[in-house]
Design a protein around this motif. Structure first.
Motif, PDB file in Angstrom:
ATOM      1  N   LYS A  35     -18.945  17.781   3.741  1.00 61.58           N
ATOM      2  CA  LYS A  35     -17.564  18.063   4.134  1.00 61.58           C
ATOM      3  C   LYS A  35     -17.435  19.437   4.782  1.00 61.58           C
ATOM      4  CE  LYS A  35     -15.273  14.916   0.976  1.00 61.58           C
ATOM      5  NZ  LYS A  35     -14.294  14.740  -0.083  1.00 61.58           N
ATOM      6  N   SER A  39     -16.438  20.012   8.735  1.00 54.65           N
ATOM      7  CA  SER A  39     -15.244  20.799   9.064  1.00 54.65           C
ATOM      8  C   SER A  39     -15.601  22.037   9.880  1.00 54.65           C
ATOM      9  CB  SER A  39     -14.474  21.176   7.804  1.00 54.65           C
ATOM     10  OG  SER A  39     -15.235  22.046   6.999  1.00 54.65           O
ATOM     11  N   ARG A  43     -18.472  16.434  13.302  1.00 55.36           N
ATOM     12  CA  ARG A  43     -19.182  15.237  12.849  1.00 55.36           C
ATOM     13  C   ARG A  43     -20.428  14.959  13.670  1.00 55.36           C
ATOM     14  NH1 ARG A  43     -21.866  11.494  11.786  1.00 55.36           N
ATOM     15  NH2 ARG A  43     -21.327   9.509  10.882  1.00 55.36           N
ATOM     16  N   TYR A  72     -19.098   3.918   5.807  1.00 56.77           N
ATOM     17  CA  TYR A  72     -19.000   5.371   5.622  1.00 56.77           C
ATOM     18  C   TYR A  72     -19.741   6.198   6.664  1.00 56.77           C
ATOM     19  CZ  TYR A  72     -17.214   4.228   0.964  1.00 56.77           C
ATOM     20  OH  TYR A  72     -16.474   3.741  -0.077  1.00 56.77           O
ATOM     21  N   ASP A  75     -18.880   4.647  11.002  1.00 52.22           N
ATOM     22  CA  ASP A  75     -17.478   4.882  11.338  1.00 52.22           C
ATOM     23  C   ASP A  75     -17.272   6.395  11.471  1.00 52.22           C
ATOM     24  OD1 ASP A  75     -14.724   5.165  11.487  1.00 52.22           O
ATOM     25  OD2 ASP A  75     -14.303   4.117   9.623  1.00 52.22           O
ATOM     26  N   PRO A  76     -16.817   6.872  12.624  1.00 53.83           N
ATOM     27  CA  PRO A  76     -16.642   8.322  12.808  1.00 53.83           C
ATOM     28  C   PRO A  76     -15.754   8.984  11.751  1.00 53.83           C
ATOM     29  CG  PRO A  76     -16.389   7.183  14.896  1.00 53.83           C
ATOM     30  CD  PRO A  76     -16.484   6.121  13.825  1.00 53.83           C
ATOM     31  N   ASP A  77     -14.799   8.240  11.205  1.00 53.89           N
ATOM     32  CA  ASP A  77     -13.935   8.783  10.156  1.00 53.89           C
ATOM     33  C   ASP A  77     -14.322   8.281   8.771  1.00 53.89           C
ATOM     34  OD1 ASP A  77     -12.333  10.314  11.886  1.00 53.89           O
ATOM     35  OD2 ASP A  77     -11.120   8.555  12.392  1.00 53.89           O
ATOM     36  N   TRP A  79     -16.615   9.263   6.745  1.00 53.88           N
ATOM     37  CA  TRP A  79     -16.901  10.335   5.785  1.00 53.88           C
ATOM     38  C   TRP A  79     -15.640  10.766   5.041  1.00 53.88           C
ATOM     39  CZ3 TRP A  79     -14.775  15.241   6.128  1.00 53.88           C
ATOM     40  CH2 TRP A  79     -14.118  15.535   7.317  1.00 53.88           C
ATOM     41  N   LYS A  80     -14.479  10.590   5.659  1.00 52.49           N
ATOM     42  CA  LYS A  80     -13.218  10.950   5.005  1.00 52.49           C
ATOM     43  C   LYS A  80     -12.881   9.995   3.870  1.00 52.49           C
ATOM     44  CE  LYS A  80     -11.293  12.881   9.249  1.00 52.49           C
ATOM     45  NZ  LYS A  80     -10.275  12.704  10.290  1.00 52.49           N
ATOM     46  N   LYS A  81     -13.486   8.804   3.888  1.00 46.63           N
ATOM     47  CA  LYS A  81     -13.226   7.789   2.862  1.00 46.63           C
ATOM     48  C   LYS A  81     -14.149   7.932   1.655  1.00 46.63           C
ATOM     49  CE  LYS A  81     -12.268   4.585   6.617  1.00 46.63           C
ATOM     50  NZ  LYS A  81     -12.776   3.388   7.303  1.00 46.63           N
TER      51      LYS A  81
END
Length: 95
Positions: A35, A39, A43, A72, A75-77, A79-81
């Motif tokens: 994370k 940030s 990514r 996970y 999918d580009p997003d 990691w947020k899940k």
């Protein structure tokens, strides 16, 4: 002879649980770094991709690993899940 017949399944059961425990421990240590790197560097940075590859190798080989990667990692997003607790990852995606 009977002892060796029993020891193989018991050994297998132990390895499944020890692998899950090991995967959970690595996951818990890796997630904060992942994370932070995403940030700070994004990514698509080499560091984030490397950490995602390590994470993708943690689930059990087969459908569970494929499901984990699809949901996970690819999918580009995705990691947020990722949940804070690996025990909250659905069975079809983890051990």
């Amino acid at each position: 002879m009977p002892a060796s017949i029993l020891s193989q399944p018991l050994s297998f059961v132990y390895s499944v649980f020890s692998d899950k425990a090991r995967a959970n421990k690595i996951y818990l240590n890796l997630l904060p770094s992942l994370k932070f790197v995403i940030s700070a560097k994004g990514r698509s940075s080499a560091e984030a991709i490397g950490l995602m590859n390590i994470l993708a190798g943690l689930p059990t080989v087969g459908a569970q690993r494929q499901n984990f990667e699809k949901f996970y990692v690819l999918d580009p997003d995705g990691w947020k899940k990722l949940p804070e607790d690996p025990n909250a990852i659905p069975y079809g995606h983890w051990h």
